[in-house]
Design a protein around this motif. Structure first.
Motif: not given
Length: 243
Positions: A12-13, A16, A19-20
């Motif tokens: 995962i970047e 990303q 934002e979770r």
């Protein structure tokens, strides 16, 4: 050599991951540019970015057990592994950690990607050296709180070499969970230190640096780990946290 993280790791970047929501982070990840991240626990008691000690990574029995116990008490652990430890795992050979300031910088990078855009920071902490790095970062940056498991107040056998000079600059709630006979800072030694009012020390009776008691104590390491996890969760709930 290691099962941290599991083979189910997803890449995962950082953007990303940032934002979770906390519950969307659960699982094993490989964060591009930084390394493995294991997220465990529902976060009902708060989120804790937890770092490992100098000689053993997140796959060690102690680190595995404390993460599991914390999850059972509602703490979401975000377990990271420093770059030198990742190299040790790849090469299957021991290496000394780098200078502590480099670990602090690395920990700061993790904080940057785990801080949600609308605000709110995870608690920081870890075992021994990992906790020391977290405390040094907290002395220079705003964090929600600190959880220090087996803090290395001084090298074993060298009580004069205290690692407390940065503590007056720490302004967040701080919990130290320490075995009473930890060679990095026994109860008798630590109770003689002038710690700030915002620092709470919880003593695990007869525990060593890994919270292992002697057989004669009638208790087990598992019991002390669960006691420590319960105290950590209660402390985090008491002081609150913005998710």
């Amino acid at each position: 050599m290691s099962d941290f993280p599991s083979k189910a790791t997803l890449t995962i970047e950082p953007a990303q991951l940032r934002e979770r929501e906390p519950k969307e982070r659960l699982g094993n990840w490989f964060v591009e540019g930084l390394g493995p991240l294991e997220v465990k626990g529902d976060g009902s008691s708060g989120c804790l970015l937890i770092a490992h000690g100098a000689g053993a990574g997140q796959q060690s029995p102690y680190m595995s057990r404390i993460r599991e116990a914390l999850a059972q008490h509602g703490v979401q652990t975000l377990a990271i592994e420093f770059a030198y430890m990742q190299r040790m795992q790849r090469e299957d050979r021991r290496r000394p950690p780098p200078r502590i300031d480099l670990l602090v910088e690395e920990l700061s990078q993790w904080c940057d990607i785990l801080t949600r855009p609308e605000g709110g920071n995870p608690w920081l902490g870890g075992k021994s050296m990992g906790g020391r790095a977290a405390s040094l970062l907290a002395a220079n940056e705003e964090v929600a709180g600190l959880v220090l498991c087996g803090y290395p107040f001084h090298p074993p056998g060298k009580p004069e070499r205290l690692r407390l000079s940065h503590w007056p600059s720490i302004g967040c709630p701080t919990l130290v969970v320490q075995g009473s006979r930890d060679p990095f800072g026994t109860r008798e030694e630590v109770e003689g230190y002038a710690l700030a009012e915002g620092v709470k020390v919880h003593w695990l009776a007869d525990g060593d640096h890994d919270w292992k008691p002697r057989r004669s104590s009638g208790r087990s390491q598992a019991e002390l780990i669960d006691e420590g996890a319960a105290v950590i969760a209660a402390f985090m709930r008491t002081h609150g946290q913005v998710q």
